[in-house]
Design a protein around this motif. Structure first.
Motif, mmCIF file in Angstrom:
data_model
loop_
_atom_site.group_PDB
_atom_site.id
_atom_site.type_symbol
_atom_site.label_atom_id
_atom_site.label_comp_id
_atom_site.label_asym_id
_atom_site.label_seq_id
_atom_site.Cartn_x
_atom_site.Cartn_y
_atom_site.Cartn_z
ATOM 1 N N ASN A 257 0.818 -1.216 0.000
ATOM 2 C CA ASN A 257 0.000 0.000 0.000
ATOM 3 C C ASN A 257 0.856 1.272 0.000
ATOM 4 O O ASN A 257 0.495 2.271 -0.601
ATOM 5 N N ASP A 258 2.000 1.238 0.693
ATOM 6 C CA ASP A 258 2.874 2.414 0.744
ATOM 7 C C ASP A 258 3.858 2.483 -0.416
ATOM 8 O O ASP A 258 4.716 3.375 -0.465
ATOM 9 N N LYS A 259 3.774 1.515 -1.356
ATOM 10 C CA LYS A 259 4.616 1.478 -2.551
ATOM 11 C C LYS A 259 6.098 1.272 -2.238
ATOM 12 O O LYS A 259 6.949 1.461 -3.118
ATOM 13 N N ASN A 260 6.424 0.868 -1.002
ATOM 14 C CA ASN A 260 7.825 0.689 -0.633
ATOM 15 C C ASN A 260 8.316 -0.739 -0.838
ATOM 16 O O ASN A 260 9.527 -0.964 -0.892
ATOM 17 N N TYR A 261 7.394 -1.702 -0.930
ATOM 18 C CA TYR A 261 7.784 -3.117 -1.039
ATOM 19 C C TYR A 261 6.984 -3.794 -2.139
ATOM 20 O O TYR A 261 5.860 -3.397 -2.460
ATOM 21 N N LEU A 262 7.628 -4.826 -2.691
ATOM 22 C CA LEU A 262 6.989 -5.675 -3.686
ATOM 23 C C LEU A 262 6.673 -7.013 -3.028
ATOM 24 O O LEU A 262 7.575 -7.730 -2.593
ATOM 25 N N ASN A 263 5.393 -7.325 -2.901
ATOM 26 C CA ASN A 263 4.969 -8.580 -2.285
ATOM 27 C C ASN A 263 5.016 -9.693 -3.327
ATOM 28 O O ASN A 263 4.288 -9.665 -4.318
ATOM 29 N N THR B 198 5.732 -16.585 0.606
ATOM 30 C CA THR B 198 5.553 -15.142 0.413
ATOM 31 C C THR B 198 6.705 -14.387 1.068
ATOM 32 O O THR B 198 7.104 -14.719 2.191
ATOM 33 N N PHE B 199 7.243 -13.399 0.390
ATOM 34 C CA PHE B 199 8.282 -12.529 0.960
ATOM 35 C C PHE B 199 8.212 -11.177 0.259
ATOM 36 O O PHE B 199 7.556 -11.024 -0.780
ATOM 37 N N ASN B 200 8.898 -10.203 0.843
ATOM 38 C CA ASN B 200 8.872 -8.820 0.348
ATOM 39 C C ASN B 200 10.228 -8.427 -0.227
ATOM 40 O O ASN B 200 11.277 -8.821 0.288
ATOM 41 N N MET B 201 10.178 -7.638 -1.287
ATOM 42 C CA MET B 201 11.384 -7.061 -1.894
ATOM 43 C C MET B 201 11.334 -5.544 -1.753
ATOM 44 O O MET B 201 10.294 -4.930 -1.996
ATOM 45 N N ASP B 202 12.481 -4.965 -1.387
ATOM 46 C CA ASP B 202 12.553 -3.520 -1.174
ATOM 47 C C ASP B 202 12.494 -2.782 -2.515
ATOM 48 O O ASP B 202 13.263 -3.080 -3.432
ATOM 49 N N LEU B 203 11.586 -1.801 -2.621
ATOM 50 C CA LEU B 203 11.438 -1.002 -3.842
ATOM 51 C C LEU B 203 11.886 0.442 -3.650
ATOM 52 O O LEU B 203 11.540 1.310 -4.453
ATOM 53 N N SER B 204 12.649 0.719 -2.598
ATOM 54 C CA SER B 204 13.050 2.113 -2.340
ATOM 55 C C SER B 204 13.909 2.684 -3.455
ATOM 56 O O SER B 204 13.900 3.887 -3.721
ATOM 57 N N ALA B 205 14.681 1.802 -4.145
ATOM 58 C CA ALA B 205 15.542 2.295 -5.233
ATOM 59 C C ALA B 205 14.725 2.773 -6.429
ATOM 60 O O ALA B 205 15.227 3.541 -7.261
#
Length: 471
Positions: free
Chosen positions: A203-209, A242-249
């Protein structure tokens, strides 16, 4: 008197629309060239419309100083070219009005514009360039938006390599997934393979589920003490993982504006003066340090060494000492002296190089200081050139006046850049390098304005006179 006011109003109605049209067109062309330069680094990154709008707005405004100079020259030639072509200028002169009285309202407008340009260049433009440079830097540092293609290995996500065999029609469902986790810095020690899966953004666009279904996970146990001999591997089968990937870049960062305020273009004249004073103080301190090192270290060491040697051999003069000591001792003395000289010479060279760099920096600051004032006066000078050329060539419209204006502007622009580079190379003083082109064009403006007032053609050449002389 009333008729003169009517003439002035009429001239302003002719001049102002031409000026604002040429200003917008010239500024837009400059902006398009600038935008085209960085277009490949801007598109395809999924950046929000607001940062892009800010960047375009600040970049567009930053070209006003150069565009105003071109617009003044071009609109002046076009305006008075139209007046001369339609014989309106001749009619005004025949009524007893001098050329300077005719151009008085335009002259007052350009003087006011020059004052506004100085205020803009000194106060607003540095802030605008800081904003534009900061936004451009943030946009260029942002990674392109994630685009997963079928059958191609992709490392767009930092620390992961992904390959998808096939995607569903809507692009949400993925099949035959191969995922390699390199986020721990040990290489492909974690490998995951699954029949299907899907990707969703938080929802915060910071992670890729990332959700993998019906697959297997392999992990090399690097932390195991027997890894290099046995290389143990852990294997896990899963129905869903299920895991999350950081999308901050992939998100655009907001850098601090203070990181972009070290350039001359981003300073006003008071900030430039402060930088000049601080650089001069730094150069003075370096010279004092060199003098202190010479007195306290090198000369002291040299005197102590000679004093001990003279005292050992019970002599007063160095020449007497050299006659009494052996060649080995003489060689040691020469070697020690050479060592001190080499060390001090290298110190002088390093400080001298540092002083040269800071002297060049001072010249750049002084050139930027003079340039902020010169740009305003150039507007007035080129306006006289444009008005005089329009009256002489007697041609309006976008044809010949545009060509003549662009040629004069290119000559001014190229010569100013050449002289500015000579200042940076310490060939000319800043006041000479910055003011030489405006002074040259001031002389040209006076000559052209005199010829226009006297209605002398630009090139006085008579074929009949030449034929008479040859015969």
């Amino acid at each position: 008197m009333m008729s003169l006011k009517i003439i002035h109003v009429y001239l302003l109605k002719l001049y102002l629309p031409l000026f604002f049209i040429t200003l917008f067109i010239g500024n837009f062309i400059y902006f398009l060239i600038y935008l085209y330069t960085y277009l490949d680094e801007i598109i395809g990154k999924g950046i929000n419309i607001w940062p892009l709008t800010q960047f375009c707005f600040y970049s567009f405004i930053s070209f006003f100083p150069v565009s105003v100079v071109l617009a003044i020259l071009l609109s002046s030639i076009m305006c008075f070219g139209n007046l001369a072509e339609n014989y309106e200028l001749s009619a005004l002169k025949s009524s007893g009005q001098s050329l300077f009285k005719i151009i008085k309202p335009i002259f007052v407008f350009i003087v006011g514009l020059a004052i506004l340009m100085f205020i803009f260049n000194n106060f607003s433009l540095p802030h605008i360039i800081v904003k534009s440079s900061r936004l451009l830097y943030d946009i260029r540092q942002t990674k392109p938006s994630l685009n997963i293609k079928e059958g191609i290995y992709s490392n767009q996500i930092e620390g992961y390599t992904l390959k998808v065999g096939k995607k569903s029609a809507d692009g949400k469902k993925l099949f035959n997934i191969s995922l390699y986790d390199q986020s721990n810095g040990y290489g492909n020690i974690i490998q995951m393979y699954s029949d299907s899966g899907y990707i969703a953004t938080s929802n915060d666009k910071n992670y890729l589920n990332f959700c993998l279904q019906s697959g297997i996970r392999y992990e090399d146990m690097v932390q195991d003490q027997n890894y290099f001999t046995k290389k143990p591997t852990m294997q896990i089968q899963f129905s869903e993982m299920t895991f999350n990937m950081d999308l901050s870049a992939f998100k655009m960062k907001n850098s601090d504006d203070n990181l972009f305020k070290n350039d001359i273009k981003m300073m006003n004249i008071w900030m430039i003066n402060n930088e000049i004073d601080s650089t001069l103080s730094y150069i003075y301190k370096k010279k004092q340090d060199l003098k202190q090192n010479l007195n306290t270290y090198y000369l002291t060491h040299c005197n102590d060494f000679l004093y001990d040697t003279l005292l050992t051999h019970k002599v007063i003069f160095v020449k007497q000492m050299l006659k009494q000591i052996s060649k080995d001792e003489q060689f040691k003395i020469y070697e020690y002296a050479q060592h001190l000289v080499r060390n001090f010479s290298s110190l002088i060279d390093s400080i001298d190089e540092e002083i040269d760099i800071n002297t060049t920096k001072i010249n750049e600051f002084k050139a930027g200081w003079h340039k902020k004032i010169a740009m305003s006066l150039v507007c007035i000078i080129l306006s006289f050139i444009g008005l005089a050329l329009g009256a002489i060539i007697k041609k309006g419209g976008m044809g010949l006046p545009t060509v003549v204006a662009v040629l004069f502007f290119l000559v001014y622009y190229i010569t100013s850049i050449i002289f500015e580079r000579l200042v940076y190379n310490n060939t000319f003083l800043p006041i000479v390098g910055i003011w030489a082109p405006p002074l040259f064009f001031l002389i040209v403006a006076c000559l052209l304005f005199y010829r226009a007032a006297k209605e002398v053609p630009l090139f006085s050449f008579s074929f009949k006179k030449l034929q008479t002389k040859t015969s």
